[in-house]
Design a protein around this motif. Structure first.
Motif, short mmCIF file in Angstrom:
data_model
loop_
_atom_site.label_atom_id
_atom_site.label_comp_id
_atom_site.label_asym_id
_atom_site.label_seq_id
_atom_site.Cartn_x
_atom_site.Cartn_y
_atom_site.Cartn_z
N GLU A 234 0.86 -1.20 0.00
CA GLU A 234 0.00 0.00 0.00
C GLU A 234 0.89 1.23 0.00
O GLU A 234 1.60 1.48 0.97
CB GLU A 234 -0.91 -0.01 1.24
N ASN A 236 0.38 4.30 0.52
CA ASN A 236 0.20 5.21 1.66
C ASN A 236 0.99 4.72 2.87
O ASN A 236 1.53 5.51 3.65
CB ASN A 236 -1.28 5.32 2.01
N ASN A 264 -3.59 3.39 -3.23
CA ASN A 264 -4.12 4.64 -2.67
C ASN A 264 -2.99 5.64 -2.59
O ASN A 264 -1.92 5.45 -3.16
CB ASN A 264 -4.76 4.37 -1.30
N ASP A 273 -2.23 7.55 7.81
CA ASP A 273 -2.77 6.74 6.72
C ASP A 273 -4.11 7.32 6.27
O ASP A 273 -5.15 6.91 6.77
CB ASP A 273 -2.94 5.31 7.28
N ASP A 275 -5.54 7.27 3.30
CA ASP A 275 -6.28 6.45 2.32
C ASP A 275 -7.00 7.29 1.27
O ASP A 275 -8.20 7.12 1.03
CB ASP A 275 -7.29 5.54 3.03
MG MG Z 1 -3.92 3.52 3.83
#
Ligand code: MG
Ligand code: 3MF
Ligand code: MG
Ligand code: MG
Length: 402
Positions: A234, A236, A264, A273, A275
């Protein structure tokens, strides 16, 4: 010969898009959806799932992802919880068949319940570890039933807040054994998808064991698990670890461990985070370049682990946000293909490492030389001359493609 859709393999996550309420530590829910009465009942769970599949079809996305606890309420007993899951799985299967939407991956929520306050697989209480295993076992059963193409583990509560009450080696050993049991159960089920670990630093625990890609790769290799697991990256989380957006994608891919992407973004100037839906074409280009170079992500995909903002109370924002993100990655794919097809940058990279193709360089690269031989080489050839650098040249070339 692959279509853009086959390269991109977009997926919508159930947890943000259908369980996200917009509540935050300072405010009550804002994203009250017309089909959702907010209750944790089976009737509401079914309405949500039907709405989700209607959304996937209207959006034109072919995959979805979920946690066990997103789709079905936890009961008062394990038996009741599993019955709820079975009932919802039957409905999901029916909706998948009707719409053609497939499951990219399933995962267990091993972080929200108070019983996981001190961890799941790394919990100091063996009873909790046993319960977490039982939960994952059931989730793997339903993943197989739904034809999930992967199974993901995010170690939400695997980490510590103070070293003074923590035996890290015991916790990491138990975690590794937990992953070994999951791999053994996968074989027993005949599940052929990938098992994926998702690294994340800093939250919710102050010190997360799966800090970033290289930390997880080191853990897997140390415990002999690197043949059984790959990574779900991920971006992020990657920036939260202090790296550039594409860094963990590149590192995982370099080691043959990139399985899937939670596509993301976070603001680089924010420390958590968030998102957000990815909208930066340069970032997407670098990600897609790595994906193209490794020959695709299949059976993984680009899962939007993204949430619409709590101010996005207009339902249309659910569509616009995903469409914007898909557009970003589609542009990224085109740019990355252009970079690889015209071959200018790859050619320059090849040239940069060309001294490892022959002679002493080839011996270094193949591990076929020694300090003594290298000393002999330098004694004969003298010190290397200072090179002339062209670093900014590469950075500016990106603008030609993006
Ligand atoms: Mg995230
Ligand atoms: C947390 C995450 C998780 C994982 C999910 C599946 C809630 O920051 O990103 O989403 O993606 O648990 O691994
Ligand atoms: Mg994620
Ligand atoms: Mg996350």
């Amino acid at each position: 010969g692959r279509t853009m859709e086959e390269w991109l393999r977009f997926s919508v996550c159930f947890w943000h898009t259908f369980r996200g309420t917009g509540a935050d530590p300072f405010g009550f829910p804002t994203l009250i959806r017309p089909w959702d009465d907010g209750s944790d009942t089976m009737a509401n769970a079914k309405r949500r799932l039907r709405a989700a599949f209607e959304f996937f079809v209207k959006l034109g996305v072919k995959y979805w992802t979920f946690h066990d606890r997103d789709i079905a309420p936890e009961g008062n007993t394990l038996a009741e919880t599993n019955r709820n899951l079975d009932e919802i799985t039957d409905l999901a299967l029916e909706l998948q068949k009707k719409t053609g939407v497939k499951c990219l991956w399933a995962t267990s929520n091993l972080f929200a319940s108070p019983k996981y306050m001190n961890g799941a697989a790394s919990n100091p209480d063996s009873h909790v570890v046993a319960f977490a295993a039982t939960q994952v076992k059931k989730c793997m059963d339903i993943a197989v039933k739904l034809g999930a193409e992967n199974f993901v583990f995010w170690g939400g509560r695997e980490g510590y807040h103070t070293i003074l009450n923590t035996d890290v080696l015991t916790e990491l050993t138990n975690m590794a054994n937990f992953f070994k049991m999951a791999a053994a159960y996968k074989k027993k089920l005949g599940f052929t998808g990938n098992l994926l670990i998702e690294p994340k630093p800093k939250e919710p625990a102050k010190h997360q064991y799966d800090y970033d890609a290289m930390t997880v790769i080191g853990f897997l290799k140390h415990f002999g698990l690197d043949k059984e697991y790959k990574l779900n990256i991920e971006p992020n989380h990657t920036t939260l670890a202090g790296h550039g957006y594409e860094h963990d994608i590149i590192m995982a891919s370099a080691f043959g461990m990139l399985g899937s992407v939670d596509s993301n973004t976070g603001s680089p100037d924010l420390g958590w985070d968030t998102d957000q839906f990815p909208m930066d074409t340069k970032n997407a280009t670098l990600v897609l370049k790595a994906i193209l170079e490794q020959g695709g992500l299949k059976p993984g995909g680009l899962n939007f682990d993204c949430k619409v903002r709590r101010e996005s109370t207009d339902l249309r924002d659910m569509f616009i946000s995903h469409i914007g993100a898909m557009d970003t990655f589609s542009r990224g794919l085109k740019n990355a293909a252009a970079i690889l097809e015209d071959g200018v940058i790859p050619g320059q990279v090849k040239e940069r490492y060309s001294s490892f193709q022959t002679g002493i360089g080839e011996k270094i690269n193949k591990g076929q030389t020694s300090f003594e031989e290298l000393e002999e080489y330098v004694t004969k050839n003298g010190a290397p001359s200072n090179p002339s650098g062209r670093q900014e040249h590469y950075e500016s070339m990106m603008n030609h493609y993006v």
